[in-house]
Design a protein around this motif. Structure first.
Motif, mmCIF file in Angstrom:
data_model
loop_
_atom_site.group_PDB
_atom_site.id
_atom_site.type_symbol
_atom_site.label_atom_id
_atom_site.label_comp_id
_atom_site.label_asym_id
_atom_site.label_seq_id
_atom_site.Cartn_x
_atom_site.Cartn_y
_atom_site.Cartn_z
ATOM 1 N N LEU A 1 8.025 -0.200 -60.676
ATOM 2 C CA LEU A 1 7.153 1.011 -61.232
ATOM 3 C C LEU A 1 6.969 2.042 -59.972
ATOM 4 C CD1 LEU A 1 5.101 -0.979 -63.880
ATOM 5 C CD2 LEU A 1 6.883 0.938 -64.288
ATOM 6 N N VAL A 2 6.538 1.585 -58.976
ATOM 7 C CA VAL A 2 5.969 2.415 -57.832
ATOM 8 C C VAL A 2 7.092 3.046 -57.332
ATOM 9 C CG1 VAL A 2 4.991 2.405 -55.531
ATOM 10 C CG2 VAL A 2 4.099 0.918 -57.308
ATOM 11 N N ARG A 3 8.184 2.797 -56.900
ATOM 12 C CA ARG A 3 9.595 3.139 -56.584
ATOM 13 C C ARG A 3 9.966 4.174 -57.619
ATOM 14 N NH1 ARG A 3 12.410 1.454 -52.224
ATOM 15 N NH2 ARG A 3 14.509 2.028 -53.206
ATOM 16 N N GLU A 4 9.840 3.981 -58.919
ATOM 17 C CA GLU A 4 10.489 4.880 -59.613
ATOM 18 C C GLU A 4 9.717 6.367 -59.778
ATOM 19 O OE1 GLU A 4 9.691 4.103 -64.207
ATOM 20 O OE2 GLU A 4 11.732 3.886 -64.171
ATOM 21 N N ARG A 5 8.463 6.150 -59.634
ATOM 22 C CA ARG A 5 7.553 7.393 -59.522
ATOM 23 C C ARG A 5 7.920 8.060 -58.327
ATOM 24 N NH1 ARG A 5 1.727 8.015 -58.996
ATOM 25 N NH2 ARG A 5 1.823 6.555 -57.304
ATOM 26 N N ALA A 6 8.351 7.478 -57.187
ATOM 27 C CA ALA A 6 8.623 8.010 -55.897
ATOM 28 C C ALA A 6 10.319 8.554 -56.105
ATOM 29 C CB ALA A 6 8.589 7.122 -54.779
ATOM 30 N N LYS A 7 10.983 8.461 -57.216
ATOM 31 C CA LYS A 7 12.195 8.680 -57.448
ATOM 32 C C LYS A 7 13.268 7.824 -56.466
ATOM 33 C CE LYS A 7 11.228 13.276 -59.286
ATOM 34 N NZ LYS A 7 11.498 14.853 -59.099
ATOM 35 N N LEU A 8 13.056 6.659 -56.467
ATOM 36 C CA LEU A 8 13.755 6.068 -55.725
ATOM 37 C C LEU A 8 14.360 4.656 -56.668
ATOM 38 C CD1 LEU A 8 11.480 5.368 -52.394
ATOM 39 C CD2 LEU A 8 13.657 6.534 -52.554
ATOM 40 N N GLY A 9 15.470 4.168 -56.304
ATOM 41 C CA GLY A 9 16.207 3.071 -57.332
ATOM 42 C C GLY A 9 15.265 1.714 -56.974
ATOM 43 N N ALA A 10 15.555 1.055 -58.075
ATOM 44 C CA ALA A 10 15.175 -0.366 -58.072
ATOM 45 C C ALA A 10 15.645 -1.194 -57.144
ATOM 46 C CB ALA A 10 15.167 -0.836 -59.466
ATOM 47 N N ILE A 11 15.188 -2.178 -56.774
ATOM 48 C CA ILE A 11 15.553 -3.387 -55.960
ATOM 49 C C ILE A 11 15.498 -4.711 -56.498
ATOM 50 C CG2 ILE A 11 15.440 -4.444 -53.663
ATOM 51 C CD1 ILE A 11 14.317 -1.841 -52.506
ATOM 52 N N ALA A 12 16.517 -5.346 -56.621
ATOM 53 C CA ALA A 12 16.690 -6.562 -57.315
ATOM 54 C C ALA A 12 16.137 -7.951 -56.348
ATOM 55 C CB ALA A 12 17.947 -7.176 -57.791
ATOM 56 N N ASN A 13 15.472 -8.677 -56.776
ATOM 57 C CA ASN A 13 14.810 -10.023 -55.993
ATOM 58 C C ASN A 13 14.496 -9.235 -54.719
ATOM 59 O OD1 ASN A 13 15.826 -11.981 -57.838
ATOM 60 N ND2 ASN A 13 17.828 -11.335 -56.994
ATOM 61 N N VAL A 14 13.168 -8.567 -54.955
ATOM 62 C CA VAL A 14 12.482 -7.734 -53.632
ATOM 63 C C VAL A 14 11.964 -8.683 -52.791
ATOM 64 C CG1 VAL A 14 10.325 -7.529 -55.092
ATOM 65 C CG2 VAL A 14 10.774 -6.001 -53.133
ATOM 66 N N THR A 15 11.839 -8.430 -51.568
ATOM 67 C CA THR A 15 11.467 -9.379 -50.671
ATOM 68 C C THR A 15 10.152 -8.902 -49.929
ATOM 69 O OG1 THR A 15 12.409 -8.223 -48.458
ATOM 70 C CG2 THR A 15 13.790 -10.082 -49.734
ATOM 71 N N LEU A 16 9.414 -9.738 -49.419
ATOM 72 C CA LEU A 16 7.968 -9.582 -48.701
ATOM 73 C C LEU A 16 8.068 -8.366 -47.884
ATOM 74 C CD1 LEU A 16 5.020 -10.185 -48.514
ATOM 75 C CD2 LEU A 16 5.731 -11.888 -46.588
ATOM 76 N N ASN A 17 9.198 -8.372 -46.979
ATOM 77 C CA ASN A 17 9.272 -7.264 -46.069
ATOM 78 C C ASN A 17 9.495 -6.008 -46.690
ATOM 79 O OD1 ASN A 17 8.631 -8.594 -43.916
ATOM 80 N ND2 ASN A 17 10.704 -9.149 -43.430
ATOM 81 N N GLN A 18 10.298 -6.003 -47.806
ATOM 82 C CA GLN A 18 10.436 -4.673 -48.743
ATOM 83 C C GLN A 18 9.189 -4.058 -49.402
ATOM 84 O OE1 GLN A 18 13.765 -6.394 -50.958
ATOM 85 N NE2 GLN A 18 15.127 -5.145 -49.680
ATOM 86 N N ILE A 19 8.351 -5.167 -49.865
ATOM 87 C CA ILE A 19 7.216 -4.753 -50.186
ATOM 88 C C ILE A 19 6.127 -4.192 -49.560
ATOM 89 C CG2 ILE A 19 4.970 -5.769 -51.496
ATOM 90 C CD1 ILE A 19 6.556 -7.847 -52.838
ATOM 91 N N LEU A 20 6.025 -4.715 -48.070
ATOM 92 C CA LEU A 20 5.262 -4.164 -47.068
ATOM 93 C C LEU A 20 5.761 -2.982 -46.616
ATOM 94 C CD1 LEU A 20 4.411 -7.366 -44.966
ATOM 95 C CD2 LEU A 20 3.068 -6.450 -46.577
ATOM 96 N N ASP A 21 6.928 -2.554 -46.334
ATOM 97 C CA ASP A 21 7.537 -1.439 -46.153
ATOM 98 C C ASP A 21 7.399 -0.439 -47.219
ATOM 99 O OD1 ASP A 21 8.794 -1.858 -43.577
ATOM 100 O OD2 ASP A 21 10.920 -2.105 -44.268
ATOM 101 N N GLU A 22 7.284 -0.703 -48.551
ATOM 102 C CA GLU A 22 6.864 0.045 -49.612
ATOM 103 C C GLU A 22 5.362 0.664 -49.483
ATOM 104 O OE1 GLU A 22 8.757 2.462 -52.086
ATOM 105 O OE2 GLU A 22 9.586 0.660 -51.377
ATOM 106 N N ARG A 23 4.605 -0.308 -49.209
ATOM 107 C CA ARG A 23 3.089 -0.072 -49.090
ATOM 108 C C ARG A 23 2.918 0.950 -47.739
ATOM 109 N NH1 ARG A 23 -0.795 -2.835 -51.146
ATOM 110 N NH2 ARG A 23 -2.234 -2.473 -49.532
#
Length: 312
Positions: A238-260
């Motif tokens: 949902l957060v990435r979609e609002r930023a017009k970025l594609g979904a990521i399957a099986n998201v990792t902790l580091n990917q979440i921290l980068d998104e933050r």
């Protein structure tokens, strides 16, 4: 927070009897953030269950949603949007002149010092140019192809800060360079001239300061799920979609921290710094500038130490 949650109004802040007041959901998010700090980088900490429970309750309320236009979120259209869990509120009541705030409680103390410095040739889009975005965050957003967040977060001071040049913002305001070589100013503290009240050309006038947002709820929820061995893809999407970025399957902790890091870039409460401290990455990022046990907190000013007899 547990006591506050039970005592506070069950409403979104913009639905409150006192518009914009803190509600039980403000307290739930503060509880989640405190629990994440207590959990640190320990995936087995029981505090992650508290983070998950608090954020699940906010999500399940169905009262909140991400403001669809990321660029306008921090401008007048986004004031007290359904994404907001807490804002510092200001209003000029649509009046073009006069003193309409209490002395010392002025939006300018937040917005004006972040506006572009130098000779802006009479434009109200101006300020002290303090605390500009770093080249580091500009490069981070650029390299990950984060176009919407780059547009929202970073505004430019001429071309590379050159005072002989100018650029035009996405809202049509011309911004000139400065003699200090400052290249950028904070887009999240930028109020376009077209959104200012006629006759009141004060940078940031009538805007609010966004403090707590639903995007934080969703990303903390995703983080708690991943740390507990669950799938955090949906709140993350949902957060990435609002930023017009594609979904990521099986998201990792580091990917979440980068998104933050990307989502909260240049917001003023130190989300990035706090995330680095609570995950144990601050020393890795800041090197010798970060001293564990010392650098986590702001220093107490010497004048305050001198004034306190308990320090003697």
């Amino acid at each position: 927070m547990n006591e506050c949650i039970e005592a506070l109004e069950d409403a979104r802040p913009n639905q409150s009897i006192h518009i914009g007041a803190v509600t039980k959901y403000t307290a739930l998010l503060l509880k989640a953030k405190a629990a994440a700090d207590l959990a640190g980088n320990d995936n087995s900490s029981p505090h992650w269950e508290e983070v998950l429970d608090a954020t699940n309750k906010i999500i399940a309320s169905n009262k909140f949603s991400l403001y669809p236009n990321l660029y306008e979120l921090f401008k007048l259209p986004g004031k007290l949007a359904n994404e907001s869990l807490f804002e510092l509120q200001y209003s000029d009541f649509g009046v073009g002149t006069g003193d309409i705030v209490r002395p010392g409680v002025d939006w300018g103390t937040f917005f004006r010092w972040q506006g572009p410095s130098g000779d802006q040739k009479g434009s109200p889009i101006s300020g002290a140019g303090w605390v500009p975005p770093s080249q580091n965050i500009v490069d981070f957003l650029t390299n990950r192809g984060d176009v919407e967040r780059l547009k929202n977060t970073i505004q430019y001071c001429g071309i590379n800060g050159n005072p002989a040049t100018s650029v035009t913002t996405p809202s049509g305001d011309v911004v000139y360079g400065n003699p200090f070589g400052i290249k950028y100013f904070n887009g999240k503290a930028y109020l376009p001239k077209a959104q200012m009240t006629e006759g009141r050309m004060e940078y940031g006038a009538n805007n609010n300061v966004r403090i707590l947002r639903y995007a934080d709820v969703l990303l903390l929820n995703a983080e708690a799920k991943v740390r507990k061995g669950q799938n955090g893809d949906e709140p993350f999407r949902l957060v990435r979609e609002r930023a017009k970025l594609g979904a990521i399957a099986n998201v990792t902790l580091n990917q979440i921290l980068d998104e933050r890091r990307a989502e909260f870039a240049c917001e003023w409460w130190g989300e990035r710094f706090n995330d680095l401290v609570r995950t144990g990455k601050a020393k890795e990022v800041f090197g010798a500038k970060f001293i564990p046990g010392v650098s986590e907190s702001l220093p107490i000013p010497q004048t305050q130490i001198d004034a306190n007899p308990n320090f003697r």
